[in-house]
Design an enzyme around this catalytic site. Structure first.
Site, PDB file in Angstrom:
ATOM      1  N   GLN A  54       1.033  -1.239   0.028  1.00 27.01           N
ATOM      2  CA  GLN A  54      -0.072   0.030   0.101  1.00 27.01           C
ATOM      3  C   GLN A  54       0.677   1.175   0.089  1.00 27.01           C
ATOM      4  OE1 GLN A  54      -2.148  -1.260   3.358  1.00 27.01           O
ATOM      5  NE2 GLN A  54      -0.345  -1.637   4.521  1.00 27.01           N
ATOM      6  N   ASP A  62       0.140   0.123  13.903  1.00 18.10           N
ATOM      7  CA  ASP A  62       0.538   1.422  14.457  1.00 18.10           C
ATOM      8  C   ASP A  62       0.735   1.091  16.103  1.00 18.10           C
ATOM      9  OD1 ASP A  62      -2.965   2.026  13.937  1.00 18.10           O
ATOM     10  OD2 ASP A  62      -2.146   1.587  15.809  1.00 18.10           O
ATOM     11  N   GLY A  82      -2.768 -11.924   8.389  1.00 17.82           N
ATOM     12  CA  GLY A  82      -3.511 -12.280   9.541  1.00 17.82           C
ATOM     13  C   GLY A  82      -4.629 -13.484   9.177  1.00 17.82           C
ATOM     14  N   ASP A 125      -8.013  -5.342  13.843  1.00 16.20           N
ATOM     15  CA  ASP A 125      -7.821  -3.827  13.665  1.00 16.20           C
ATOM     16  C   ASP A 125      -6.925  -3.645  12.264  1.00 16.20           C
ATOM     17  OD1 ASP A 125      -5.365  -1.456  15.200  1.00 16.20           O
ATOM     18  OD2 ASP A 125      -7.162  -1.051  13.888  1.00 16.20           O
ATOM     19  N   THR A 127      -7.295  -2.393   8.131  1.00 19.17           N
ATOM     20  CA  THR A 127      -7.594  -1.346   7.153  1.00 19.17           C
ATOM     21  C   THR A 127      -9.068  -1.421   6.668  1.00 19.17           C
ATOM     22  OG1 THR A 127      -6.767  -2.565   5.361  1.00 19.17           O
ATOM     23  CG2 THR A 127      -5.406  -0.450   6.231  1.00 19.17           C
TER      24      THR A 127
HETATM   25  N1  SAM Z   1      -7.733   1.864  12.774  1.00 22.87           N
HETATM   26  C1  SAM Z   1      -7.344   1.710  11.275  1.00 22.87           C
HETATM   27  C2  SAM Z   1      -8.633   1.796  10.815  1.00 22.87           C
HETATM   28  O1  SAM Z   1      -9.772   1.474  11.320  1.00 22.87           O
HETATM   29  O2  SAM Z   1      -8.747   1.847   9.484  1.00 22.87           O
HETATM   30  C3  SAM Z   1      -6.304   0.604  11.094  1.00 22.87           C
HETATM   31  C4  SAM Z   1      -5.154   0.759  11.719  1.00 22.87           C
HETATM   32  S1  SAM Z   1      -3.893  -0.583  11.239  1.00 22.87           S
HETATM   33  C5  SAM Z   1      -2.753   0.548  10.889  1.00 22.87           C
HETATM   34  C6  SAM Z   1      -4.590  -1.445   9.775  1.00 22.87           C
HETATM   35  C7  SAM Z   1      -3.408  -2.399   9.629  1.00 22.87           C
HETATM   36  O3  SAM Z   1      -4.060  -3.550   8.972  1.00 22.87           O
HETATM   37  C8  SAM Z   1      -2.566  -1.703   8.505  1.00 22.87           C
HETATM   38  O4  SAM Z   1      -1.253  -1.570   9.041  1.00 22.87           O
HETATM   39  C9  SAM Z   1      -2.478  -2.918   7.370  1.00 22.87           C
HETATM   40  O5  SAM Z   1      -1.332  -3.003   6.872  1.00 22.87           O
HETATM   41  C10 SAM Z   1      -3.237  -4.038   8.107  1.00 22.87           C
HETATM   42  N2  SAM Z   1      -3.551  -5.143   7.266  1.00 22.87           N
HETATM   43  C11 SAM Z   1      -4.359  -5.142   6.281  1.00 22.87           C
HETATM   44  N3  SAM Z   1      -4.582  -6.514   6.040  1.00 22.87           N
HETATM   45  C12 SAM Z   1      -3.915  -7.328   6.651  1.00 22.87           C
HETATM   46  C13 SAM Z   1      -3.879  -8.424   6.815  1.00 22.87           C
HETATM   47  N4  SAM Z   1      -4.511  -9.475   5.657  1.00 22.87           N
HETATM   48  N5  SAM Z   1      -3.272  -9.357   7.561  1.00 22.87           N
HETATM   49  C14 SAM Z   1      -2.446  -8.411   8.704  1.00 22.87           C
HETATM   50  N6  SAM Z   1      -2.437  -7.320   8.643  1.00 22.87           N
HETATM   51  C15 SAM Z   1      -3.359  -6.522   7.748  1.00 22.87           C
END
Ligand code: SAM
Length: 275
Positions: free
Chosen positions: A31, A86, A138, A155, A157
């Site tokens: 991303q 984060d 995940g 948590d 995206t």
């Molecule tokens: N609080 C934020 C929101 O509600 O939009 C989300 C914050 S957190 C930084 C989201 C994280 O999910 C990102 O760092 C992203 O890289 C991660 N992410 C997305 N898809 C994922 C997956 N399949 N497995 C693990 N992490 C994932």
């Protein structure tokens, strides 16, 4: 010249923030990652142009993701965070002494690295002795886990890119298998103003898998519409039946014992999404 960051929340609506400077920008394998210094909300992490977290309002989201499920489960020893790069949810999870180990599985190591550098007040628990960090998918971690966790927090995206499959029924079925027999999970499920169909679908799917399914909300000014939802699925413990003696002060600025219950009182147009 003034610099402004704008997130289009829909094709016709969005939010905009005045920027002091861009602290970091890169295209990761997953991303577009930007760290912006804003005038109103401090440092702000965006992924693919969407606000993930800001120093000023992050406490709302992180407290509501962590404390609602952790006070609902009477003995949450093993915890999993899917996403959460984060570090804000981790910071809140380690405040609970019952937690023996918390595993975070984040697909994009660059999010962790950049958050540690520019969001130190959020990314403060990565080196905590109870924390295990896995850089990986995940979805796969859940698929490979059985009876392993008391509490799981998703948590992620919004359902874009690597997160699309984290909103599918198969993932929630996997979560049920990864949880112990009395386990529970919560997932951020976006906003009711622009993503009503997503909430309706996720709630229906989770309800077909978990005997107790509930929706709660929180106010997050930099997130689309400012009204955010979380879906909880539980095998045994009901968040509305938590014993008063279970609650204690964990140093929060949004979450309280009363708000724990009030957050499940939904406006009618939101409650209708759970019918
Ligand atoms: N609080 C934020 C929101 O509600 O939009 C989300 C914050 S957190 C930084 C989201 C994280 O999910 C990102 O760092 C992203 O890289 C991660 N992410 C997305 N898809 C994922 C997956 N399949 N497995 C693990 N992490 C994932």
């Amino acid at each position: 010249m003034e610099l402004w960051f704008t997130e289009k929340q829909t094709e016709r609506f969005g939010i905009t923030a005045k920027i002091k400077r861009t602290l970091h920008t890169e295209q990761t394998p997953y991303q577009k990652l930007d760290m912006l210094e804003t005038e109103e909300f401090g440092n702000m992490l965006t992924l693919d142009g969407m606000v993930m977290t800001t120093e000023r309002d992050e406490f709302v989201y992180h407290e509501m993701v962590a404390h609602v499920p952790l006070f609902t489960h009477p003995n949450p020893r093993r915890v999993l965070v899917v996403g959460g790069g984060d570090g804000g949810v981790l910071r809140e999870v380690v405040k609970h002494p019952e937690v023996e180990k918390v595993t975070l599985v984040e697909i994009d190591g660059k999010v962790i690295e950049t958050s540690k550098k520019y969001l130190p007040s959020i990314a403060s628990a990565f080196d905590h002795p109870k924390v295990e960090v896995i850089v990986g998918d995940g979805f796969m971690h859940i698929a490979e886990s059985r009876d392993a966790y008391d509490v799981i927090m998703v948590d992620s995206t919004e359902p874009v890119g690597p997160a699309v499959k984290l909103f599918e029924k198969g993932f929630y079925e996997g979560i049920s298998k990864a949880l112990k027999e009395d386990g529970l999970f919560i997932a951020q499920t976006d906003n009711p103003w622009f993503k009503a169909d997503l909430i309706r679908k996720v709630f229906r799917d989770v309800k077909e898998i978990f005997p107790i399914t509930r929706l709660y909300t929180a106010n997050i000014p930099t997130y689309p519409s400012g009204l955010w939802t979380f879906t909880l699925g539980s095998k045994k413990y009901d968040p509305l039946k938590v014993d008063a003696g279970r609650f204690r002060d964990v140093g929060t600025k949004y979450y309280t014992k009363d708000l724990h219950f009030a957050a499940f009182v939904l406006p009618k147009f939101v409650a209708d999404l759970t019918k």
